[in-house]
Scaffold this motif. Structure first.
Motif, PDB file in Angstrom:
ATOM      1  N   ARG A  70      -6.790   8.065   7.529  1.00 49.90           N
ATOM      2  CA  ARG A  70      -5.561   7.028   7.609  1.00 49.90           C
ATOM      3  C   ARG A  70      -5.938   5.887   8.359  1.00 49.90           C
ATOM      4  O   ARG A  70      -5.659   4.654   8.151  1.00 49.90           O
ATOM      5  N   ARG A  71      -6.198   6.001   9.761  1.00 55.27           N
ATOM      6  CA  ARG A  71      -6.899   5.030  10.796  1.00 55.27           C
ATOM      7  C   ARG A  71      -7.886   4.144  10.307  1.00 55.27           C
ATOM      8  O   ARG A  71      -7.879   2.943  10.313  1.00 55.27           O
ATOM      9  N   CYS A  72      -8.916   4.809   9.460  1.00 57.01           N
ATOM     10  CA  CYS A  72     -10.083   4.190   8.898  1.00 57.01           C
ATOM     11  C   CYS A  72      -9.368   3.180   7.739  1.00 57.01           C
ATOM     12  O   CYS A  72      -9.855   2.033   7.735  1.00 57.01           O
ATOM     13  N   ALA A  73      -8.391   3.620   6.949  1.00 52.39           N
ATOM     14  CA  ALA A  73      -8.000   2.869   5.859  1.00 52.39           C
ATOM     15  C   ALA A  73      -7.402   1.779   6.441  1.00 52.39           C
ATOM     16  O   ALA A  73      -7.251   0.403   5.963  1.00 52.39           O
ATOM     17  N   GLU A  76      -9.660  -0.827   7.728  1.00 52.96           N
ATOM     18  CA  GLU A  76     -10.273  -1.532   6.674  1.00 52.96           C
ATOM     19  C   GLU A  76      -9.491  -2.707   6.161  1.00 52.96           C
ATOM     20  O   GLU A  76      -9.902  -3.820   5.735  1.00 52.96           O
ATOM     21  N   MET A  77      -8.240  -2.246   6.048  1.00 51.59           N
ATOM     22  CA  MET A  77      -7.168  -3.320   5.566  1.00 51.59           C
ATOM     23  C   MET A  77      -7.029  -4.536   6.388  1.00 51.59           C
ATOM     24  O   MET A  77      -7.119  -5.917   5.869  1.00 51.59           O
ATOM     25  N   LEU A  82      -8.415 -10.247   7.708  1.00 52.56           N
ATOM     26  CA  LEU A  82      -8.931 -11.127   8.764  1.00 52.56           C
ATOM     27  C   LEU A  82     -10.370 -11.995   7.972  1.00 52.56           C
ATOM     28  O   LEU A  82     -10.323 -13.038   8.135  1.00 52.56           O
ATOM     29  N   LYS A  83     -10.634 -11.485   7.030  1.00 49.41           N
ATOM     30  CA  LYS A  83     -11.790 -11.908   6.251  1.00 49.41           C
ATOM     31  C   LYS A  83     -11.157 -13.032   5.363  1.00 49.41           C
ATOM     32  O   LYS A  83     -11.781 -14.285   5.536  1.00 49.41           O
ATOM     33  N   ARG A  84     -10.090 -12.675   4.629  1.00 50.21           N
ATOM     34  CA  ARG A  84      -9.515 -13.730   3.936  1.00 50.21           C
ATOM     35  C   ARG A  84      -8.781 -14.802   4.769  1.00 50.21           C
ATOM     36  O   ARG A  84      -8.988 -16.054   4.512  1.00 50.21           O
ATOM     37  N   SER A  85      -8.426 -14.756   5.989  1.00 51.27           N
ATOM     38  CA  SER A  85      -7.891 -15.638   6.864  1.00 51.27           C
ATOM     39  C   SER A  85      -8.842 -16.499   7.370  1.00 51.27           C
ATOM     40  O   SER A  85      -9.013 -17.939   7.538  1.00 51.27           O
TER      41      SER A  85
END
Length: 95
Positions: A70-73, A76-77, A82-85
């Motif tokens: 869950r923490r990994c997911a 990743e989100m 951050l990539k989009r921003s």
């Protein structure tokens, strides 16, 4: 006339062993359903266990695995946001 041996690819073997280990069904039942000899499937299961492939997790380890997935997911989100921003920020800066 001698009988020729049937060859099974590694994916089929791994899948058959997974059926036995994950469902808990007897080897004879799974072998019959797959059209195999029970001894053949038994050998595959024994080899998997001998090689350390059948590592059962206890309750605490399974709970930790669920928590970590869950923490990994979640991470990743956050990374994707951050990539989009950054892309939006670069597009605004270049205008």
């Amino acid at each position: 006339m001698p009988e020729t041996r049937r060859r099974f690819d590694p994916e089929f073997r791994a899948g058959a062993v997974r059926i036995v280990t994950e469902t808990g069904k007897p080897i004879a039942v799974v072998a019959r359903n797959l059209g195999l000899h029970a001894g053949t499937l038994g050998n595959w299961v024994a080899a998997q266990r001998r090689d350390g492939g059948d590592v059962a997790l206890d309750v605490d380890e399974r709970a930790e695995l669920v928590r970590l997935r869950r923490r990994c997911a979640e991470l990743e989100m956050e990374r994707d946001v951050l990539k989009r921003s950054v892309v939006l920020w670069v597009n605004e800066a270049t205008k």
